[in-house]
Design a protein around this motif. Structure first.
Motif, PDB file in Angstrom:
ATOM      1  N   THR A  11       0.507  -0.944  -0.347  1.00 31.73           N
ATOM      2  CA  THR A  11       0.302  -0.059  -0.104  1.00 31.73           C
ATOM      3  C   THR A  11       0.691   1.298  -0.079  1.00 31.73           C
ATOM      4  OG1 THR A  11      -1.652   1.110   1.250  1.00 31.73           O
ATOM      5  CG2 THR A  11      -0.571  -0.377   2.857  1.00 31.73           C
ATOM      6  N   THR A  12      -0.110   2.315  -0.605  1.00 37.78           N
ATOM      7  CA  THR A  12       0.749   3.743  -0.792  1.00 37.78           C
ATOM      8  C   THR A  12      -0.209   4.929   0.150  1.00 37.78           C
ATOM      9  OG1 THR A  12      -0.333   4.274  -2.914  1.00 37.78           O
ATOM     10  CG2 THR A  12       1.903   3.401  -2.886  1.00 37.78           C
ATOM     11  N   GLY A  14      -0.777   6.664   2.362  1.00 34.94           N
ATOM     12  CA  GLY A  14      -0.569   8.092   3.622  1.00 34.94           C
ATOM     13  C   GLY A  14       0.732   9.015   2.571  1.00 34.94           C
ATOM     14  N   GLY A  15       1.232   8.339   1.778  1.00 34.85           N
ATOM     15  CA  GLY A  15       1.693   9.073   0.666  1.00 34.85           C
ATOM     16  C   GLY A  15       2.337   8.086  -0.405  1.00 34.85           C
ATOM     17  N   GLU A  17       5.498   7.239  -0.712  1.00 32.77           N
ATOM     18  CA  GLU A  17       6.960   7.071  -0.079  1.00 32.77           C
ATOM     19  C   GLU A  17       6.918   5.856   0.953  1.00 32.77           C
ATOM     20  OE1 GLU A  17       4.789  10.729   2.605  1.00 32.77           O
ATOM     21  OE2 GLU A  17       5.378   9.771   0.739  1.00 32.77           O
ATOM     22  N   ASN A  18       5.573   5.167   1.629  1.00 32.32           N
ATOM     23  CA  ASN A  18       4.969   4.702   3.222  1.00 32.32           C
ATOM     24  C   ASN A  18       5.719   3.665   2.077  1.00 32.32           C
ATOM     25  OD1 ASN A  18       4.881   6.536   4.991  1.00 32.32           O
ATOM     26  ND2 ASN A  18       2.621   6.690   4.651  1.00 32.32           N
ATOM     27  N   LEU A  21       7.868   1.817   3.495  1.00 31.94           N
ATOM     28  CA  LEU A  21       8.026   0.796   5.098  1.00 31.94           C
ATOM     29  C   LEU A  21       7.409  -0.161   5.019  1.00 31.94           C
ATOM     30  CD1 LEU A  21       6.563   4.684   6.842  1.00 31.94           C
ATOM     31  CD2 LEU A  21       9.078   3.710   6.514  1.00 31.94           C
ATOM     32  N   HIS A  22       6.323  -0.487   4.406  1.00 29.76           N
ATOM     33  CA  HIS A  22       5.453  -1.667   4.187  1.00 29.76           C
ATOM     34  C   HIS A  22       6.291  -2.578   4.041  1.00 29.76           C
ATOM     35  CE1 HIS A  22       1.500   0.451   5.644  1.00 29.76           C
ATOM     36  NE2 HIS A  22       2.140   1.302   4.645  1.00 29.76           N
ATOM     37  N   HIS A  25       8.797  -3.548   6.274  1.00 35.38           N
ATOM     38  CA  HIS A  25       8.169  -4.761   7.164  1.00 35.38           C
ATOM     39  C   HIS A  25       7.674  -6.444   7.425  1.00 35.38           C
ATOM     40  CE1 HIS A  25       5.924  -5.101  10.811  1.00 35.38           C
ATOM     41  NE2 HIS A  25       4.691  -5.707   9.759  1.00 35.38           N
ATOM     42  N   SER A  50       7.679  13.593  -0.996  1.00 38.08           N
ATOM     43  CA  SER A  50       7.177  12.588  -0.942  1.00 38.08           C
ATOM     44  C   SER A  50       8.121  11.907  -1.924  1.00 38.08           C
ATOM     45  CB  SER A  50       5.185  12.239  -1.958  1.00 38.08           C
ATOM     46  OG  SER A  50       4.472  12.370  -0.342  1.00 38.08           O
ATOM     47  N   ARG A  57      14.269   6.755   1.515  1.00 36.27           N
ATOM     48  CA  ARG A  57      13.586   5.318   1.766  1.00 36.27           C
ATOM     49  C   ARG A  57      14.490   4.209   0.968  1.00 36.27           C
ATOM     50  NH1 ARG A  57       8.125   6.747   4.681  1.00 36.27           N
ATOM     51  NH2 ARG A  57       9.187   8.085   6.457  1.00 36.27           N
TER      52      ARG A  57
END
Length: 207
Positions: A11-12, A14-15, A17-18, A21-22, A25, A50, A57
């Motif tokens: 998923t993106t 919230g932006g 760039e997130n 993170l996923h 993870h 972004s 990242r």
């Protein structure tokens, strides 16, 4: 370097760039994303923040562009017979390509298109190839990745011959590739339920 990456579509929310993170993870070796809402024609611009965070990242979590496969909007239809509707699709297609380029990525995967029951498959293929050729002149480096489809009525890409025809009519063949969606090709009639079936499918694809 390993050229096979095991991962997921992340998923993106919230932006864009997130997504990193996923992906980190779940320890994804590679991942797919949407760079904009895939079910709406309108989309806000990618912010400089972004774009910067996405690139930071990418480096922080050790990903390279080869490991990321952006997927374009489901609304885009480059085979659309109606000129106005096709132009709308093309503009969103270019926006998607530009987003990929801004993020420093390499690929954009897309469904070839649908003739919506109004023209022949051959005419639809010509329209898709024409759009790809035009897009190559507008966006410098992104590689267009044709995704196999499930063989639905009017949809192009359910047979490998159709993808081959698109590629044949594409001028810059260094900037076009294919994604074999295993669920789609199985639905389209390629029996990959056994090793021999898989090998037969790959032999046909290579041919």
């Amino acid at each position: 370097m390993n050229s096979k990456y095991l991962g997921a579509h992340v998923t993106t929310a919230g932006g864009v760039e997130n997504a990193l993170l996923h992906a980190d993870h779940i320890k994804a070796g590679g991942f797919a994303i949407f760079t904009r809402n895939q079910r709406r024609w309108e989309a806000g611009d990618l912010s400089e923040k972004s774009i910067r965070l996405f690139k930071e990242r990418m480096a922080e979590y050790g990903y390279i562009p080869d490991q990321v496969l952006p997927h374009n909007s489901y609304l885009i239809n480059l085979a659309q017979p109606d000129a106005d509707k096709r132009e709308r699709s093309y503009k969103v297609f270019i926006d998607e390509l530009q987003r990929v380029e801004m993020l420093g990525l390499k690929y954009l995967i897309f469904h070839p298109g649908s003739i919506v029951g109004l023209i022949s498959i051959e005419e639809g293929i010509e329209k898709i190839s024409s759009a790809i050729n035009s897009a190559h002149s507008e966006v410098d480096s992104v590689i267009h990745v044709l995704e196999t489809t499930a063989g639905q009525t009017n949809k192009i890409g359910g047979r490998f011959e159709e993808l081959a025809s698109i590629i044949e009519q594409t001028v810059d063949k260094t900037r076009i590739g294919v994604c074999i969606d295993t669920c789609h090709i199985f639905a389209a009639g390629y029996d990959i339920s056994s090793l021999s079936g898989w090998e037969g499918m790959m032999a046909e694809f290579d041919r």
